[in-house]
Design a protein around this motif. Sequence first.
Motif, mmCIF file in Angstrom:
data_model
loop_
_atom_site.group_PDB
_atom_site.id
_atom_site.type_symbol
_atom_site.label_atom_id
_atom_site.label_comp_id
_atom_site.label_asym_id
_atom_site.label_seq_id
_atom_site.Cartn_x
_atom_site.Cartn_y
_atom_site.Cartn_z
ATOM 1 N N GLN A 122 0.998 -0.990 0.105
ATOM 2 C CA GLN A 122 -0.097 0.315 0.219
ATOM 3 C C GLN A 122 0.757 1.293 -0.074
ATOM 4 O OE1 GLN A 122 -3.390 2.478 1.836
ATOM 5 N NE2 GLN A 122 -3.493 0.048 2.976
ATOM 6 N N PRO A 123 0.564 2.306 -0.829
ATOM 7 C CA PRO A 123 1.667 3.749 -0.610
ATOM 8 C C PRO A 123 0.672 4.509 0.432
ATOM 9 C CG PRO A 123 0.484 3.439 -2.875
ATOM 10 C CD PRO A 123 -0.311 2.383 -2.242
ATOM 11 N N ASP A 155 5.216 8.910 -2.388
ATOM 12 C CA ASP A 155 6.469 8.362 -3.275
ATOM 13 C C ASP A 155 6.624 7.275 -2.182
ATOM 14 O OD1 ASP A 155 7.318 9.733 -1.446
ATOM 15 O OD2 ASP A 155 9.029 10.414 -2.343
ATOM 16 N N LYS A 156 5.952 6.928 -0.815
ATOM 17 C CA LYS A 156 6.354 5.665 -0.343
ATOM 18 C C LYS A 156 5.843 4.557 -0.376
ATOM 19 C CE LYS A 156 9.668 8.497 2.458
ATOM 20 N NZ LYS A 156 9.987 9.637 2.026
ATOM 21 N N LYS A 165 13.824 1.552 -3.344
ATOM 22 C CA LYS A 165 14.024 1.361 -2.789
ATOM 23 C C LYS A 165 13.615 1.236 -1.149
ATOM 24 C CE LYS A 165 15.359 -3.571 -1.616
ATOM 25 N NZ LYS A 165 15.692 -4.752 -2.448
ATOM 26 N N GLU A 166 14.141 2.531 -1.197
ATOM 27 C CA GLU A 166 14.879 3.385 -0.615
ATOM 28 C C GLU A 166 13.499 4.246 0.285
ATOM 29 O OE1 GLU A 166 14.693 6.541 -3.767
ATOM 30 O OE2 GLU A 166 15.792 4.492 -3.051
ATOM 31 N N ASN A 167 12.395 3.829 -1.184
ATOM 32 C CA ASN A 167 10.791 4.336 -0.153
ATOM 33 C C ASN A 167 10.298 3.928 -0.230
ATOM 34 O OD1 ASN A 167 11.472 7.679 0.023
ATOM 35 N ND2 ASN A 167 11.238 6.887 -2.629
ATOM 36 N N LEU A 168 10.057 2.131 0.303
ATOM 37 C CA LEU A 168 9.321 1.200 0.896
ATOM 38 C C LEU A 168 9.474 0.936 2.207
ATOM 39 C CD1 LEU A 168 9.715 -0.575 -2.522
ATOM 40 C CD2 LEU A 168 7.393 0.763 -1.199
ATOM 41 N N GLU A 195 -1.413 13.578 3.255
ATOM 42 C CA GLU A 195 -0.163 12.677 2.656
ATOM 43 C C GLU A 195 0.486 12.558 4.041
ATOM 44 O OE1 GLU A 195 0.500 15.759 -0.538
ATOM 45 O OE2 GLU A 195 0.125 14.552 -1.586
ATOM 46 N N ASN A 196 0.183 13.190 5.022
ATOM 47 C CA ASN A 196 1.009 13.122 6.347
ATOM 48 C C ASN A 196 -0.171 12.683 7.950
ATOM 49 O OD1 ASN A 196 -0.406 15.387 6.465
ATOM 50 N ND2 ASN A 196 1.368 16.795 6.115
ATOM 51 N N VAL A 197 -1.427 12.328 7.234
ATOM 52 C CA VAL A 197 -1.598 11.508 8.049
ATOM 53 C C VAL A 197 -2.353 9.599 8.286
ATOM 54 C CG1 VAL A 197 -3.624 11.536 9.470
ATOM 55 C CG2 VAL A 197 -2.293 13.348 9.397
#
Length: 304
Positions: free
Chosen positions: A204-205, A209-210, A233-236, A256-258
């Motif tokens: 799940q995103p 971008d993560k 990969k660094e964002n997963l 996007e931030n909660v």
Amino acid sequence: MLKLNIKNETSRLRAVILGTAISNGPTPKAEDAYDPKSLEHIKAGTYPIESDMVLEMEAVAKIFDKYEVKVYRPELIKDFNQIFARDIAFVIDDVLIKANILPDREKELDAIQYVIDQIGPTKVVSPPEEVHIEGGDVMLWNDHIFVGTYKGSDYSDYITARTNIEGVNFIKEMFPNKIVKEFDLVKSRIEPRDNALHLDCCFQPVGKDKGIIYKSGFREESDYMYLVNLFGKENLFHITREEMYHMYSNVFSISENVVISERNFTRLNDWLRSNGFTVEEVPYAEISKQEGLLRCSTMPLIRD
């Protein structure tokens, strides 16, 4: 009139359907279990009880209230499981698509008919009978639509195989301007630790971008690599088999931030916070015993 708008998983949420655990009915018999995790808890005598699940869902409702999200609840059907609102329908752009779900769950759609009646009739679609597709397998990511499926020749033997290739093709035809990417998921009728019931059980995103991902949930390494290449990969955040079993990837974004997350997901919640997210922790461990968590029990209608 409800003007639907869903383009991704994380934009600011304005309206949502949240399932209900009230009048959930007795513990099912083993032969009636829809998934191996429920079966495991039925056999162990640890299947969740209604009062605990009602409290868990109310904790989520309170958070929606805190963020001024309009919440719709299904009308009550006596002694019937109505927790997993994501299974029965889903929104892409401004269209609500009804899922062709297991026949004995048709009543769940009737229970949200009062919401569907507020949507323009041209914006409500019922797929043809051969199309199987459930909301847990459909994930929007701006110009992408990710769809979980099962390509094994034994598809019809698996009650855990919920979206077929006809379902993928239906989405491709309906949204020709989107990149529709299907993912072949690992299924098991007997071992919940090896069963990705839906795509949101292994990916799940979050944020811009993560994402949260379970590599072994994908039958093909190339499908996993597609997401690694897309997100970086660094964002997963890679979860373990046991974390997948506890549904770590099944959180739910208000913006996007909660992110709403289960309070026991310590490793994930620490990672989210270290990446600047506000984590709204709720108890949801009882509901997770039915192989569904926060994303499964919510069906977003409007995001900014």
